[in-house]
Design an enzyme around this catalytic site. Structure first.
Site, PDB file in Angstrom:
ATOM      1  N   HIS A   1      61.590 -42.078  32.209  1.00  0.00           N
ATOM      2  CA  HIS A   1      62.211 -41.565  33.436  1.00  0.00           C
ATOM      3  C   HIS A   1      61.170 -40.902  34.332  1.00  0.00           C
ATOM      4  O   HIS A   1      60.348 -40.105  33.898  1.00  0.00           O
ATOM      5  CB  HIS A   1      63.399 -40.649  33.142  1.00  0.00           C
ATOM      6  CG  HIS A   1      63.095 -39.359  32.441  1.00  0.00           C
ATOM      7  ND1 HIS A   1      62.673 -38.230  33.106  1.00  0.00           N
ATOM      8  CD2 HIS A   1      63.192 -39.011  31.133  1.00  0.00           C
ATOM      9  CE1 HIS A   1      62.530 -37.234  32.248  1.00  0.00           C
ATOM     10  NE2 HIS A   1      62.829 -37.684  31.034  1.00  0.00           N
TER      11      HIS A   1
ATOM     12  N   ASP B   1      57.272 -34.863  29.573  1.00  0.00           N
ATOM     13  CA  ASP B   1      58.673 -35.200  29.860  1.00  0.00           C
ATOM     14  C   ASP B   1      58.841 -35.522  31.348  1.00  0.00           C
ATOM     15  O   ASP B   1      59.142 -34.634  32.131  1.00  0.00           O
ATOM     16  CB  ASP B   1      59.573 -34.034  29.460  1.00  0.00           C
ATOM     17  CG  ASP B   1      61.043 -34.344  29.566  1.00  0.00           C
ATOM     18  OD1 ASP B   1      61.406 -35.526  29.531  1.00  0.00           O
ATOM     19  OD2 ASP B   1      61.832 -33.389  29.688  1.00  0.00           O
TER      20      ASP B   1
ATOM     21  N   GLU C   1      67.079 -38.955  35.198  1.00  0.00           N
ATOM     22  CA  GLU C   1      67.542 -38.737  33.829  1.00  0.00           C
ATOM     23  C   GLU C   1      67.868 -37.272  33.590  1.00  0.00           C
ATOM     24  O   GLU C   1      68.828 -36.951  32.885  1.00  0.00           O
ATOM     25  CB  GLU C   1      66.472 -39.207  32.832  1.00  0.00           C
ATOM     26  CG  GLU C   1      66.899 -39.139  31.373  1.00  0.00           C
ATOM     27  CD  GLU C   1      66.618 -37.811  30.688  1.00  0.00           C
ATOM     28  OE1 GLU C   1      67.135 -37.600  29.587  1.00  0.00           O
ATOM     29  OE2 GLU C   1      65.892 -36.981  31.271  1.00  0.00           O
ATOM     30  N   GLU C   2      67.092 -36.376  34.177  1.00  0.00           N
ATOM     31  CA  GLU C   2      67.196 -34.963  33.828  1.00  0.00           C
ATOM     32  C   GLU C   2      68.524 -34.332  34.214  1.00  0.00           C
ATOM     33  O   GLU C   2      69.096 -33.579  33.442  1.00  0.00           O
ATOM     34  CB  GLU C   2      66.045 -34.166  34.473  1.00  0.00           C
ATOM     35  CG  GLU C   2      64.664 -34.482  33.909  1.00  0.00           C
ATOM     36  CD  GLU C   2      64.476 -34.028  32.462  1.00  0.00           C
ATOM     37  OE1 GLU C   2      65.441 -33.536  31.842  1.00  0.00           O
ATOM     38  OE2 GLU C   2      63.364 -34.180  31.955  1.00  0.00           O
TER      39      GLU C   2
ATOM     40  N   ASP D   1      60.688 -41.276  25.617  1.00  0.00           N
ATOM     41  CA  ASP D   1      61.071 -40.023  26.266  1.00  0.00           C
ATOM     42  C   ASP D   1      61.072 -38.890  25.257  1.00  0.00           C
ATOM     43  O   ASP D   1      62.007 -38.103  25.176  1.00  0.00           O
ATOM     44  CB  ASP D   1      62.447 -40.169  26.924  1.00  0.00           C
ATOM     45  CG  ASP D   1      62.857 -38.920  27.707  1.00  0.00           C
ATOM     46  OD1 ASP D   1      61.967 -38.118  28.053  1.00  0.00           O
ATOM     47  OD2 ASP D   1      64.062 -38.745  27.956  1.00  0.00           O
TER      48      ASP D   1
END
Length: 457
Positions: free
Chosen positions: A279, A291, A325-326, A354
């Protein structure tokens, strides 16, 4: 007849040995190329230092779309295109502040950050008695009488006895996700959670909270683990401590963003699609190196390796930089939504990275039993490159929506012991990623895609 069966079995076994020998030679060729020619570490530097934090809806997220588009074009992908999706636009606003106040008015400044998607307090902030709980059961026992008008402090440490730290993260994460709404249910005016970190330090770790529309939306923050310990100790001495905090975050209208998709078209079975990605968005506190800059870079490396070594895949390979995504998963859902309309294609396999750019240890798979058995036949080929297990159960948030299409899912599992030192915190920076570990993860991802492409599932 029995003799013929024995001969046939021997021939099959001999063919498998010969195939594995050929694959082993290709594995070495791929690994050598990544170790000597990879551009991944430099591309990660660009993503972290030139673009920086990439929260969905931000100018930096838009810049990351353009940068990764250019990177994958330069690597020689057959086609690179943008897939539009609408994403949430949450902004943190002015830097947060918080004070713990004792009965005499003495204050102690706390390291905090707003939780993602939280409402803000406004410029005046809020001040109320703080009450500590360690479970939802404790909260329920306190009820409205014990919670109304107060700030609930969820002090639930990540369990240090779990060697698999993602298990501890899952156990503690419920308080960040549901905690604010559960507190609001009983009349709380604010919520504070202990940061989801596996060590004691001064960094507050953000992450998404999800409001339940049945209850009021109250401001929610995370506090560093060191200061969570301090607050808990002080409350044991004085149960009537007050907490003041100010956050100016807010949710703005959705904005247009994009997944970035690159393809290498298959030569024999182009309608069978293998998806790999990470992501592109990150939280706004840091550079999002582990991340999930690392996962994005590792995924893109597949294009470079295939083009550099002249590998022509049998099946179409799609490398996807997923957006959001977060705090929404809009990119992953959009990709699956569009995939479901591509009736001429079969999405056979999807791999996501991820879990940080640390040393790879395993792959996890969500697959039917016969498919998992076939995958495990290849496991011995990966041991020289540090992957020792092909585990049952795995995938990733962005590729999860593909599962209803019958897609086999896989997730790279790096060593997880240091991941939650950096996860969603200001110290998730480029300098925290080892070039060697990053490349080893990329190597194993290329190797897995290679065998899936060559032999199918």
């Amino acid at each position: 007849m029995r003799k013929l069966q024995m001969v046939f079995s021997f021939c099959i076994a001999a063919s498998a040995v010969m195939a594995q020998s050929t694959d082993s030679a290709m594995f070495k060729r791929i690994a050598d190329d990544v170790f000597t020619n990879s551009t991944g570490y430099e591309n990660l530097r660009i993503l972290c230092k030139k673009v920086g934090p990439r929260l969905s809806g931000s100018p930096q997220a838009a810049a990351a779309v353009q940068e990764t588009y250019k990177m994958m074009k330069a690597m020689g992908a057959d086609t690179v295109y943008l897939q539009e999706c609408m994403v949430p636009h949450w902004v943190r606003g002015a830097k947060e502040s918080a004070l713990l106040v004792d009965a005499k008015g003495k204050t102690f400044s706390l390291n905090i950050c707003a939780l993602g998607n939280s409402v803000g307090t406004g410029k005046q902030g809020i001040k109320a008695e703080v009450i500590e709980v360690r479970s939802f059961k404790e909260l329920e026992q306190l009820g409205v009488a014990g919670v109304k008008g107060k700030i609930v402090f969820y002090n639930f440490p990540m369990n240090p006895t779990n060697v698999e730290t993602f298990r501890s993260y899952g156990e503690a994460g419920q308080f960040r996700g549901r905690g604010p709404s559960m507190a609001a249910k009983y009349g709380a005016v604010g919520a504070m959670v202990r940061s989801l970190a596996s060590n004691i330090d001064d960094y507050p770790h953000t992450g998404t909270t999800t409001y339940n529309d049945s209850f009021p939306k109250i401001p929610a923050i995370a506090v560093s683990t060191r200061h969570a310990e301090y607050i808990s100790a002080e409350l044991k001495k004085n149960k009537t401590m007050q907490l003041y905090f100010r956050t100016e975050c807010e949710m703005l209208p959705d904005v247009k963003s994009h997944n970035v998709i690159a393809e290498i078209r298959g030569t024999e079975l182009p309608n069978e699609v293998i998806t790999v990605g990470g992501h592109l968005d990150s939280w706004d506190l840091a550079e999002g190196a582990h991340d999930d800059g690392a996962g994005c870079i590792q995924s893109m490396e597949i294009i470079r390796v295939y083009k550099k070594l002249g590998i022509k895949p049998k099946r179409t390979i799609r490398v996807v930089m997923f957006m959001n995504e977060e705090n929404g998963l809009r990119g992953g859902r959009k990709y699956a939504e569009v995939a479901a309309t591509e009736k001429d294609k079969k999405f056979i396999f999807a791999l996501e990275s991820d879990a940080g750019g640390f040393t790879p240890r395993a792959f996890g798979f969500t697959a039917e039993a016969p498919v998992l058995t076939k995958l495990r036949n290849w496991a011995p080929l990966f041991k020289p490159y540090g992957v020792y297990e092909f585990a049952d159960g795995g995938g990733g948030a962005d590729i999860g929506p593909l599962r209803p299409l019958g897609t086999t899912l896989s997730g790279l599992r790096p060593d997880s012991q240091r991941y939650f030192d950096h996860h969603h915190a200001a110290n998730d920076t480029f300098e925290m990623v080892s070039k060697r570990e990053l490349e080893l993860g990329a190597i194993n991802m290329v190797l897995l895609l290679y065998v899936v492409d060559q032999y199918g599932l």
